[in-house]
Design an enzyme around this catalytic site. Structure first.
Site, PDB file in Angstrom:
ATOM      1  N   THR A 204      44.215  25.541 -78.642  1.00 47.33           N
ATOM      2  CA  THR A 204      44.884  26.333 -77.595  1.00 47.33           C
ATOM      3  C   THR A 204      44.229  25.988 -76.265  1.00 47.33           C
ATOM      4  O   THR A 204      43.041  25.681 -76.229  1.00 47.33           O
ATOM      5  CB  THR A 204      44.693  27.836 -77.905  1.00 47.33           C
ATOM      6  OG1 THR A 204      45.505  28.153 -79.024  1.00 47.33           O
ATOM      7  CG2 THR A 204      45.062  28.730 -76.730  1.00 47.33           C
ATOM      8  N   ASP A 235      47.627  36.434 -79.217  1.00 47.12           N
ATOM      9  CA  ASP A 235      47.174  37.061 -77.961  1.00 47.12           C
ATOM     10  C   ASP A 235      47.517  36.259 -76.714  1.00 47.12           C
ATOM     11  O   ASP A 235      47.581  36.829 -75.614  1.00 47.12           O
ATOM     12  CB  ASP A 235      45.651  37.238 -78.015  1.00 47.12           C
ATOM     13  CG  ASP A 235      44.941  35.880 -78.155  1.00 47.12           C
ATOM     14  OD1 ASP A 235      45.388  35.054 -78.980  1.00 47.12           O
ATOM     15  OD2 ASP A 235      43.955  35.646 -77.441  1.00 47.12           O
ATOM     16  N   GLY A 258      44.098  35.416 -82.723  1.00 48.28           N
ATOM     17  CA  GLY A 258      44.807  36.259 -81.768  1.00 48.28           C
ATOM     18  C   GLY A 258      44.870  37.728 -82.139  1.00 48.28           C
ATOM     19  O   GLY A 258      44.814  38.600 -81.260  1.00 48.28           O
TER      20      GLY A 258
HETATM   21  N1  ASP Z   1      44.772  32.722 -79.868  1.00 47.40           N
HETATM   22  C1  ASP Z   1      45.771  31.861 -80.406  1.00 47.40           C
HETATM   23  C2  ASP Z   1      46.700  32.667 -81.278  1.00 47.40           C
HETATM   24  O1  ASP Z   1      46.229  33.530 -82.003  1.00 47.40           O
HETATM   25  C3  ASP Z   1      45.229  30.721 -81.213  1.00 47.40           C
HETATM   26  C4  ASP Z   1      44.025  30.033 -80.649  1.00 47.40           C
HETATM   27  O2  ASP Z   1      43.550  30.364 -79.576  1.00 47.40           O
HETATM   28  O3  ASP Z   1      43.557  29.108 -81.296  1.00 47.40           O
HETATM   29  O4  ASP Z   1      47.865  32.410 -81.285  1.00 47.40           O
END
Ligand code: ASP
Length: 338
Positions: A204, A235, A258
């Protein structure tokens, strides 16, 4: 003794004077999780080069405009590269589809834009900016959001554009793990632990920026997590959970599992600690991350910047792709813990 104290004081003054002369203007992340070994030196180099380009593009945009422009420009480079889990290169859900999520926030106006569950907008972060500036709303989802963005002139692509071999292989490995688990066989450890079956990095992307006027901005863009249920939203597009910016306080972008970041409203929690308890950006970010329930291998990571250009880049996973650039263009990039 007096001389030692005086010399130490001189050193402290001169380092903070230096920091103020050439403050960090932009901090970016390329996801927590980190499995440098599995990534291999060639992929690591591609990711580092991309991050360097993102930092330079962001700094140039801040120079010509403001912090918000820097966040958008840096994230666009990362989304276009195919090396991260955002834009091209986004991971697949268990239906074998990509659903992109992103958000952006302007600390000056406290305006924000967010989008979720899309697969036709080339740069989700650009869509967020349009939603923020033109729609009168904050958060739009799915096909209707795509239609709105298209009408506003945002660049559209076929869903096939986002496909990468890396993300597809990650889905196959997650599928195999799920089958083993269902059959009661030993399956890979919790994702993010840096073990067998883990993606080389979560990937991400996010950015937090500060311009000469002290305006703060933040943004985050993701494809989510490999093999999640279709329709699941993490998130990253949620203001206050994955992204937050407030002038005079701080700008934050999060990465990791998230669900935890949503339940603990991590991004706004960091700003609240700075605003009401007077915590430094680093202390606030560390407390927020330490407050999350511990998963095997950790929960994720955070980047944040305050209005003076002090920066926090912290994580409780094996590593986190992260980098900063100063006003004069000095770049720092790292993956492992320091
Ligand atoms: N936070 C992101 C999600 O949960 C994934 C990540 O940051 O790797 O969609």
């Amino acid at each position: 003794m007096r001389y030692i104290v005086a010399f130490a004081a001189f050193l402290m003054v001169s380092t903070s004077a230096l920091a103020q002369d050439d403050p960090v203007v932009l901090v970016v992340h390329g996801g927590a999780g980190g499995n440098k070994k599995a990534m291999g030196p060639a992929v690591e180099k591609q990711c580092r080069d991309t991050m360097e380009r993102a930092l330079k593009a962001g700094r140039d945009a801040i120079d010509k405009g403001e912090s918000l422009d820097g966040v958008e420009a840096a994230i666009k480079v990362l989304e276009d590269s195919g090396h991260f889990n955002a834009g091209k290169g986004a991971v697949f859900n268990r239906d074998g589809r990509q659903e992109l999520n992103a958000s952006i926030m302007d600390g000056k106006t406290r305006k924000a834009g967010a989008i979720a569950g899309i697969c036709r907008v080339k740069n989700p972060i650009a869509a967020c900016r349009v939603i923020m500036e033109k729609s009168g709303h904050v958060f739009m989802i799915g096909e209707s959001a795509e239609r709105y963005c298209k009408d506003q002139g945002v660049e559209m692509v076929s869903p096939l554009y986002f496909w990468t071999d890396r993300a597809w292989k990650e889905l196959q490995s997650a599928n195999a793990g799920a089958k083993k688990k269902a059959a009661g066989l030993p399956s890979p450890p919790e994702r993010g632990a840096g073990g067998e079956g883990d993606p080389p990095h979560f990937g991400t992307v996010g950015a937090a920026a500060r311009d000469r006027k002290g305006n703060l901005a933040a943004g985050t863009s993701t494809g989510g997590i490999t093999y999640v249920r279709p329709g699941r939203v993490g998130d990253s597009p949620i203001i206050g959970a994955g992204t937050y910016a407030e002038n005079g306080v701080g700008a934050v972008s999060c990465t990791g599992k998230g669900e935890l970041f949503i339940r603990h409203t991590v991004a706004s929690d960091i700003a609240a600690r700075m605003k009401y308890a007077g915590d430094s950006v680093n202390l606030a970010a560390s407390k927020a991350l330490n407050g999350l329930p511990k998963n095997p291998g950790g929960a994720g990571g955070i980047i944040a910047i305050d209005s003076k250009g002090n920066v926090a880049t912290i994580f409780n996973t094996a590593g986190m792709f992260r980098g900063t650039i100063t006003q004069s263009g000095k770049i720092w990039i790292a993956i492992d813990p320091d």
